[in-house]
Structure formats: C-alpha cells, structure tokens
Design a protein around this motif. Structure first.
Motif, PDB file in Angstrom:
ATOM      1  N   LYS A 295     -38.043 -29.239 -10.421  1.00 37.91           N
ATOM      2  CA  LYS A 295     -38.496 -28.163  -8.886  1.00 37.91           C
ATOM      3  C   LYS A 295     -39.834 -28.070  -9.451  1.00 37.91           C
ATOM      4  CE  LYS A 295     -34.418 -26.854  -7.223  1.00 37.91           C
ATOM      5  NZ  LYS A 295     -33.909 -25.153  -5.900  1.00 37.91           N
ATOM      6  N   GLY A 296     -40.504 -27.387 -10.515  1.00 34.42           N
ATOM      7  CA  GLY A 296     -41.525 -26.606 -10.599  1.00 34.42           C
ATOM      8  C   GLY A 296     -42.434 -27.440 -11.239  1.00 34.42           C
ATOM      9  N   LEU A 297     -41.838 -28.661 -12.191  1.00 35.77           N
ATOM     10  CA  LEU A 297     -42.883 -30.401 -12.069  1.00 35.77           C
ATOM     11  C   LEU A 297     -42.648 -30.891 -11.268  1.00 35.77           C
ATOM     12  CD1 LEU A 297     -40.846 -30.503 -15.445  1.00 35.77           C
ATOM     13  CD2 LEU A 297     -43.026 -29.960 -15.403  1.00 35.77           C
ATOM     14  N   ILE A 298     -41.290 -31.157 -10.211  1.00 37.14           N
ATOM     15  CA  ILE A 298     -41.690 -32.385  -9.407  1.00 37.14           C
ATOM     16  C   ILE A 298     -43.333 -31.864  -8.398  1.00 37.14           C
ATOM     17  CG2 ILE A 298     -40.589 -33.380  -7.314  1.00 37.14           C
ATOM     18  CD1 ILE A 298     -38.209 -32.991  -8.764  1.00 37.14           C
ATOM     19  N   ILE A 299     -42.789 -30.565  -8.333  1.00 40.06           N
ATOM     20  CA  ILE A 299     -44.267 -30.042  -7.552  1.00 40.06           C
ATOM     21  C   ILE A 299     -45.312 -29.763  -7.519  1.00 40.06           C
ATOM     22  CG2 ILE A 299     -45.321 -27.950  -6.492  1.00 40.06           C
ATOM     23  CD1 ILE A 299     -42.784 -26.422  -5.757  1.00 40.06           C
ATOM     24  N   ILE A 300     -45.536 -29.603  -9.286  1.00 40.86           N
ATOM     25  CA  ILE A 300     -47.382 -30.057  -9.490  1.00 40.86           C
ATOM     26  C   ILE A 300     -47.506 -31.883  -9.626  1.00 40.86           C
ATOM     27  CG2 ILE A 300     -48.725 -30.241 -12.369  1.00 40.86           C
ATOM     28  CD1 ILE A 300     -46.491 -27.530 -12.445  1.00 40.86           C
ATOM     29  N   GLY A 301     -46.196 -32.619  -9.804  1.00 45.38           N
ATOM     30  CA  GLY A 301     -47.005 -33.549  -9.521  1.00 45.38           C
ATOM     31  C   GLY A 301     -47.140 -34.819  -8.867  1.00 45.38           C
TER      32      GLY A 301
END
Length: 314
Positions: A295-301
């Motif tokens: 989820k964190g990586l998705i937000i950053i992306g």
C-alpha cells in the motif's frame, strides 16, 4: 492520434489497469474467480470505498482527513450502545452512528475553515479525541450482544449479493450526482484548484469546507455502523489504519493530492483495486505484513505519477 491515446489512458488508465489485473488473476489463480471469493473482494472494497469517497471530497479541496478511522471506531461503538435486543428501535442505532460522524466532521471543518489550522493538524487532533472517547465510552472492551436486525444490516445478502455492495453502489451514485450535477460539487473542485479565486468569485469557501468535512464524517459514521454490524460488535479499536486505505484508494484512483482534480469513478476503481490486490496476496500466501508495504509503495507511485503528469502539463 498519438496524443488522443495518451489522453485516453490518462483519463481511463486506472480502469484499464484494474481490468488487466483482474483478467490476469482470473487466469493464473482459479481460486480468485470463484463466486465466494469475488463476494469477499466486494465486501472488502465496500466499506473502504465508502470511506474513500469521504476522503476524496476532502482531498479535492487540497485537504486531508486523518480522523476517518477513529470516527469509524466511535461511530461503531455508539451505534452498538443502542443495538441491544429489546431496548431501542433499529433507527436509533443508525442515526446515532451518522450523527456522531457528522459531529466530528463538523469539528474538523470548523477547525480548518474558521480556526485557520492545517487540515493535517486538525484531523490528527480529532483522530486522537475520537479514539480516546471510543475507549472511554466502551470502557476499553467491545460492546456485544447486539440484536439480529442490527447484525443483518451489513451481514445479510439479497439474491446472493451482499448488502454491503448496495451501500457502496448507493454511495457511489450519490457522489456521482454530487460531483457531476450539482453547483456544490463544482465549487468543491474550484476551491481545490484555487481557493483565493473561488473566494473572489463569490463562493463561501469556509462554509463549503465545513460541509465537506461533515460529508467525510458522515461517510465515516456510515462505515462505523456497517463495520459494527458486520463484526457483530462495537469495538473501540475498530477502524485503526482505515485512513491509509482510504487515502490509497483516492490517490490510485487519480485524485490529485494538491486538490481540484479527480473523478468519482476513479475512487470506485481504487477501492476495488486495493481489495483485489489484498485478496491476491492472500491467495498466493504472502505474509499479511507485506500488505502495508505494498500500500505504501502504491501511494508513493501514484503521487509520483500525479506530480509527473502535472509537470508535463505545465
């Protein structure tokens, strides 16, 4: 022709990506396409989707609501207080949850609009207040022994389709009308795009912001009611971390964190995509702790893509 394709993908890219992921999972993971599993995905997406719409309208004004999860908790507790067998009509439990959500949303809106405080600070404070009150009211333990009619609100189904699906669809329809057909919806976009210009054009920005946060609170109140019904208890810890799920759904759905840009259907797809990804990780036996990492990586992306897109336009 090349430009039109880029514009098409920019507008509907999240839908294309979502459909591609669903098709791939249906092919490589037979368990994914089973009706029971698909209904589980819808259940997972429904409450988060409702909360995401509340977050969306706040983000469109260039704000954020970190209190969503805590309002879910205290709304669920308050609804459960009035849901014991033979004490109060069902409508009292429903109204209690929605009223609590509206009240905390009002406090958020007043703090941001008339207190002049950053949304991050105001909603962070309300997050702590709401969670603390949920613990005080419930005395730190879940409220149980709830009547069947209350439990059925979110646990039953109609023709095999979970009730939660209808709540999600109903919320999506309301927000679609709000954003596409009403003056208020257009004003929300204008405020997020340029609050000063909106004020100069005659829009009461402060009043609009209060209403926006109250709408977010109302969505959280509904989410708390449904979670209490679905889990058969009013837990003071319910909703922890839900604000992150809501933000994730909004951001990957194409709503700009700087405000003024985004479509309601993107939030629908964003909520469904999160549920699909979580479900896929479970099917493939991935440790549940990795879900937060994903989820964190998705937000950053997603935010990175938004920044790049804005830079390209400028």
């Amino acid at each position: 022709m090349k430009t039109s394709r880029k514009d098409l993908f920019r507008k509907y890219g999240i839908i294309i990506i979502f459909l591609a992921i669903v098709i791939i999972l249906a092919i490589v993971a037979p368990t994914f396409r089973k009706p029971m599993n698909l209904f589980n995905v819808i259940k997972q997406a429904s409450v988060n989707g409702i909360l995401a719409f509340g977050m969306m309208i706040v983000v469109l004004t260039a704000g954020i609501d970190l209190s969503i999860g805590s309002i879910v908790g205290i709304s669920g507790v308050c609804s459960a207080l009035f849901a014991h067998p033979g004490e109060f009509p069902l409508i009292v439990s429903v109204l209690a949850a929605l009223a609590v959500g509206l009240l905390f949303g009002f406090f958020n809106g007043v703090g941001v609009a008339y207190g002049g405080l950053p949304p991050f600070i105001v909603t962070l404070g309300i997050m702590s207040v709401a969670r603390g009150l949920a613990l005080v009211i419930s005395k730190g333990v879940p409220i149980i022994n709830l009547k069947p009619s209350f439990i059925s609100l979110a646990s039953d189904s109609l023709f095999g389709v979970p009730y939660l699906t209808f709540y999600f669809i109903g919320t999506a329809v309301v927000f679609a009308i709000l954003f596409e057909k009403t003056v208020f919806g257009r004003h929300v976009y204008m405020i997020g795009g340029n609050a000063t210009a909106a004020r100069v054009s005659g829009i009461n920005v402060k009043a609009h912001l209060v209403i926006v946060y109250m709408i977010s609170g109302l969505c959280s109140g509904l989410g708390g009611l449904l979670m209490a019904s679905r889990t058969n208890q009013g837990s003071p810890t319910m909703g922890e971390g839900y604000e992150m799920d809501a933000v994730t759904a909004v951001v990957i759905g194409g709503v700009s964190m700087s405000g003024g840009s985004g479509k309601w259907y993107g939030t629908v797809v964003g909520a469904l995509l999160i549920a699909v990804i979580e479900n896929a990780l479970t099917i493939f036996g991935v440790d549940s702790n990795w879900k937060q990492v994903v989820k964190g990586l998705i937000i950053i992306g997603a935010v990175l893509m938004d920044v790049k897109s804005k830079g390209a336009k400028e």
